[in-house]
Design an enzyme around this catalytic site. Sequence first.
Site, PDB file in Angstrom:
ATOM      1  N   LYS A   1       0.452  -1.280   0.178  1.00 20.10           N
ATOM      2  CA  LYS A   1      -0.048  -0.055   0.790  1.00 20.10           C
ATOM      3  C   LYS A   1       0.099  -0.068   2.314  1.00 20.10           C
ATOM      4  O   LYS A   1       0.336  -1.092   2.946  1.00 20.10           O
ATOM      5  CB  LYS A   1      -1.481   0.211   0.343  1.00 20.10           C
ATOM      6  CG  LYS A   1      -1.528   0.646  -1.120  1.00 20.10           C
ATOM      7  CD  LYS A   1      -2.841   1.181  -1.571  1.00 20.10           C
ATOM      8  CE  LYS A   1      -2.715   1.747  -3.003  1.00 20.10           C
ATOM      9  NZ  LYS A   1      -4.014   2.179  -3.530  1.00 20.10           N
TER      10      LYS A   1
ATOM     11  N   ARG B   1      -4.151  -4.665  -9.084  1.00 21.40           N
ATOM     12  CA  ARG B   1      -3.016  -3.844  -9.534  1.00 21.40           C
ATOM     13  C   ARG B   1      -1.875  -4.050  -8.546  1.00 21.40           C
ATOM     14  O   ARG B   1      -2.004  -3.704  -7.368  1.00 21.40           O
ATOM     15  CB  ARG B   1      -3.442  -2.380  -9.598  1.00 21.40           C
ATOM     16  CG  ARG B   1      -2.382  -1.412 -10.089  1.00 21.40           C
ATOM     17  CD  ARG B   1      -2.951   0.009 -10.108  1.00 21.40           C
ATOM     18  NE  ARG B   1      -1.980   0.982 -10.600  1.00 21.40           N
ATOM     19  CZ  ARG B   1      -1.052   1.581  -9.844  1.00 21.40           C
ATOM     20  NH1 ARG B   1      -0.976   1.303  -8.553  1.00 21.40           N
ATOM     21  NH2 ARG B   1      -0.228   2.455 -10.380  1.00 21.40           N
TER      22      ARG B   1
END
Length: 272
Positions: A204, A245
């Site tokens: 991210k 994840r």
Amino acid sequence: MGIVNVTPDSFSDGGLWLDPEKAIAHGVDLVRQGADLVDVGGESTRPGAQRVTEEEELRRVIPVITGLVSAGVTVSVDTMRAVVAEASVAAGAKVINDVSGGRADANMVKVAAETGVPFVVMHWRGQSTEMEALARYQDAVREVVAEVEAQAEAVIGAGVRPEQLIVDPGLGFAKTREDDWALLARLEAWSRLGHPLLVAASRKRFLGTLLADEATGELRPARERDAATAAVSALAAAAGAWAVRVHEVGATADAVRVEAALRAARTRQEAR
């Protein structure tokens, strides 16, 4: 939790696994690398992403879920649509991972209650096209935990069993980089909710910013953030996360094993 994005526009791997056969092979490979389950998504939720139609999302994910289940893979479906969630569970998916936590589709909670599968309630303030404008907090940790708690209570009140729920801080969703780091620094704050915690930090933007080129300020490319992702995974495991994840499973699986070995060694030392 390994990630298989069956999309052309996901932020780090859009288009790589759009072909069903390639997506299935990739999911099987993620399990070989150490994934316990594989999260299949047919709609990008990166900032600014436009929604796809229900029909297109179904066309993308159902063949991949069916193929992975046939290969013995435990599958979760990453969707905000009740129809897609219901069809995915019918195809063999064992988890519904809804980044909106049941807020984007009024029928989602009903599907979660009727299927009885684990249901991820992530922190969410709005769709991808508007979420960056919604990143406004006085105290990000306190407010995000409280908002997820309120949604969890609403979901339970609508018929989902408490033991089905998994919570997710929603890193990168309506969050500034500082908010993301604050949430990671206080993962223990989620323990009071009494639900398993899913942490989804993989590749991210806040990691890209951390690793930016010192001379130019250019963000580290998404696919070059996996070592940082593995570090976050180990720290999340140490903080008690149920799952992480990730796009690249191998490094994270190794990092989590290291954390588990250290925790076991501490336990042995404390028992002496």
